[in-house]
Design a protein around this motif. Structure first.
Motif, short mmCIF file in Angstrom:
data_model
loop_
_atom_site.label_atom_id
_atom_site.label_comp_id
_atom_site.label_asym_id
_atom_site.label_seq_id
_atom_site.Cartn_x
_atom_site.Cartn_y
_atom_site.Cartn_z
N ARG A 3 0.82 -1.08 0.09
CA ARG A 3 0.30 -0.02 -0.16
C ARG A 3 0.78 1.38 0.36
NH1 ARG A 3 -2.14 2.69 3.53
NH2 ARG A 3 -1.83 1.84 5.57
N LYS A 4 0.66 2.31 -0.45
CA LYS A 4 1.82 3.19 -0.65
C LYS A 4 1.29 4.39 -0.29
CE LYS A 4 2.43 3.39 -5.75
NZ LYS A 4 2.43 4.09 -7.43
N GLY A 5 1.95 5.05 1.01
CA GLY A 5 1.21 6.07 1.95
C GLY A 5 0.92 7.35 1.15
N GLN A 6 -0.08 7.77 1.94
CA GLN A 6 -0.35 9.19 0.94
C GLN A 6 0.18 10.03 1.22
OE1 GLN A 6 -3.72 9.45 0.58
NE2 GLN A 6 -4.01 7.56 0.30
N SER A 7 0.24 10.64 0.27
CA SER A 7 1.55 12.28 0.23
C SER A 7 0.87 13.69 0.72
CB SER A 7 1.98 12.15 -1.28
OG SER A 7 0.96 12.65 -1.91
N ILE A 8 1.14 14.37 1.31
CA ILE A 8 0.92 15.77 1.53
C ILE A 8 1.84 16.35 1.65
CG2 ILE A 8 -0.65 14.82 3.75
CD1 ILE A 8 1.77 16.06 5.68
N THR A 9 1.60 18.06 1.03
CA THR A 9 2.40 18.76 0.34
C THR A 9 2.66 19.95 2.06
OG1 THR A 9 1.44 18.76 -1.58
CG2 THR A 9 2.65 20.79 -1.48
N LEU A 10 4.11 19.99 1.93
CA LEU A 10 4.98 21.44 2.55
C LEU A 10 4.86 22.71 2.59
CD1 LEU A 10 6.48 19.27 5.73
CD2 LEU A 10 3.67 20.01 5.39
N SER A 11 4.00 23.31 2.39
CA SER A 11 4.14 25.13 1.58
C SER A 11 5.14 25.97 3.34
CB SER A 11 2.82 25.53 1.42
OG SER A 11 3.09 27.15 1.46
N ILE A 12 6.43 25.48 3.22
CA ILE A 12 7.06 25.85 3.89
C ILE A 12 8.54 27.10 3.16
CG2 ILE A 12 6.59 24.58 5.61
CD1 ILE A 12 9.48 22.98 5.38
N SER A 13 8.58 27.51 3.99
CA SER A 13 10.45 27.97 3.10
C SER A 13 11.41 27.68 2.89
CB SER A 13 11.04 29.63 4.28
OG SER A 13 11.14 29.08 5.24
N GLU A 14 12.13 28.28 2.65
CA GLU A 14 14.10 26.82 2.23
C GLU A 14 14.46 26.83 3.85
OE1 GLU A 14 15.14 24.24 -0.01
OE2 GLU A 14 13.19 25.07 -0.92
N ARG A 15 14.90 27.94 4.59
CA ARG A 15 14.87 28.05 5.98
C ARG A 15 14.31 26.88 7.45
NH1 ARG A 15 15.37 33.03 10.04
NH2 ARG A 15 16.95 32.11 11.24
N ASP A 16 12.62 26.59 6.83
CA ASP A 16 12.49 26.02 7.62
C ASP A 16 12.39 24.90 6.83
OD1 ASP A 16 10.96 28.51 8.55
OD2 ASP A 16 9.08 28.69 8.06
N LYS A 17 12.76 24.46 6.18
CA LYS A 17 13.20 23.05 5.33
C LYS A 17 14.28 22.65 6.42
CE LYS A 17 13.19 19.75 1.18
NZ LYS A 17 14.09 20.05 0.11
N ALA A 18 15.03 23.94 5.87
CA ALA A 18 16.78 23.13 6.53
C ALA A 18 16.40 22.65 8.02
CB ALA A 18 17.61 24.41 6.43
N GLN A 19 15.68 23.50 8.82
CA GLN A 19 15.22 23.45 10.19
C GLN A 19 15.13 22.18 10.67
OE1 GLN A 19 16.65 25.17 12.40
NE2 GLN A 19 16.99 27.29 12.49
N LEU A 20 13.99 21.92 9.66
CA LEU A 20 12.80 20.37 9.76
C LEU A 20 13.91 19.05 9.75
CD1 LEU A 20 9.21 21.59 8.65
CD2 LEU A 20 10.28 20.45 10.82
N GLU A 21 15.16 19.48 8.27
CA GLU A 21 15.84 18.35 8.42
C GLU A 21 16.77 18.69 8.61
OE1 GLU A 21 17.07 20.01 4.09
OE2 GLU A 21 15.58 18.70 3.11
N THR A 22 17.45 19.04 10.01
CA THR A 22 18.41 19.37 10.88
C THR A 22 17.87 18.54 12.09
OG1 THR A 22 19.09 21.26 10.60
CG2 THR A 22 19.83 20.56 12.88
N ILE A 23 16.08 18.94 13.09
CA ILE A 23 15.61 17.98 13.26
C ILE A 23 15.51 16.52 13.54
CG2 ILE A 23 13.93 17.61 14.87
CD1 ILE A 23 12.85 20.96 14.63
N ALA A 24 14.95 16.08 11.66
CA ALA A 24 14.45 15.36 11.43
C ALA A 24 16.15 14.11 11.58
CB ALA A 24 14.69 15.04 10.17
N ARG A 25 18.17 14.46 11.65
CA ARG A 25 19.29 14.58 11.68
C ARG A 25 19.13 13.85 12.73
NH1 ARG A 25 22.90 13.61 7.75
NH2 ARG A 25 21.90 14.97 5.78
#
Length: 287
Positions: A3-25
């Motif tokens: 079963r494929k996972g449901q996809s969502i789109t996040l409308s965020i800035s590049e800076r916020d994306k980088a912050q989320l990636e940092t938290i994930a790492r």
């Protein structure tokens, strides 16, 4: 079929994306070797990660941490200051001026040799410090006791070294006060042997007169602060001194309301300074 996972789109800035990636790492949520924001969102949805308010700290708590950060910075405890600095930056309550000060601190961290000195001091590990000064002279010190101290708003390494030659009185010949901002680069290595519990020190007695006697506030180095029994307008202070240079600079601020009583070697040092001062101002003395 998978079963494929449901996809969502996040409308965020590049800076916020980088912050989320940092938290994930930081939390080990990766796709291969890359941070995976989808895993992070999924963990939040499944309450494997809890979301808490980031704006509920009192101003008193922020101020206490800010003062601690400044005190650690002033005393050269850089690694501990970094911990508090990063903690404060995570909070939304921190004011913009304080945030800028912290960011400037983190952008201009001391060089590796300075951090190494801090670690040795914390562990009471003897070490050898070698550096070249502005006059291209090579200095080598074997440090067996030391601490970072503020003298006149500048950081110094006050230390006991095997090497003599500091121009102080004989009892304090092993004590050195090294101004850290004048060292551009240095080699720091551990050495064998014991760590001393303190710098060499001598006991100095001084008498405080007039308004200074009433206004004086005791210092940690003072062992006795009392009024003379036969003269209630003179205050007797006995202090443990590790450097005649810094002690005399303090005493000269309070002349003529501060008189060194003993030891004779410290009185002689102050007398020599006063005679030099009289010569510079064409003041005649009896001797």
């Amino acid at each position: 079929m998978s079963r494929k996972g449901q996809s969502i789109t996040l409308s965020i800035s590049e800076r916020d994306k980088a912050q989320l990636e940092t938290i994930a790492r930081e939390l080990g949520m990766l796709w291969g070797d890359r941070p995976n924001i989808s895993k992070l969102v999924e963990a939040i949805a499944r309450r494997q990660l809890l979301i808490a308010s980031n704006s509920n700290w009192s101003s008193e708590r922020i101020q206490a941490l800010a003062r601690s950060f400044q005190a650690l910075t002033d005393t050269g405890q850089v690694e501990q200051a970094q911990i508090i600095a990063n903690l404060l930056l995570e909070r939304s309550e921190v004011s913009l001026p304080l945030r800028r000060d912290i960011e400037r601190f983190l952008e201009n961290l001391p060089p590796a040799w300075r951090l190494e000195i801090d670690r040795y001091l914390l562990r009471h590990q003897p070490f050898q410090l070698s550096y070249q000064d502005a006059a291209e002279r090579i200095w080598n010190f074997t440090v067996r006791c030391g601490k970072i101290t503020l003298h006149e708003k500048r950081q110094y390494l006050d230390c006991w070294c095997e090497e003599e030659g500091n121009s102080d009185i004989p009892e304090l010949a092993h004590n050195w006060s090294l101004r850290l901002d004048r060292i551009t680069d240095a080699a720091v290595i551990p050495v064998a042997g014991h760590w001393r519990s303190q710098l060499d020190r001598i006991e100095v007695e001084m008498h405080l007169l007039e308004g200074l006697a009433f206004a004086y506030q005791a210092k940690p180095e003072d062992t006795i602060v009392e009024w003379l029994a036969d003269n209630q307008r003179i205050r007797r202070v006995v202090r443990q001194v590790t450097s005649s240079f810094w002690f005399l600079r303090e005493v000269m601020q309070y002349a003529p309301d501060c008189v060194i009583v003993s030891p004779e070697s410290m009185r002689d040092r102050l007398t020599a300074k006063l005679r030099t001062l009289c010569q510079l101002y064409d003041i005649e003395t009896n001797s």
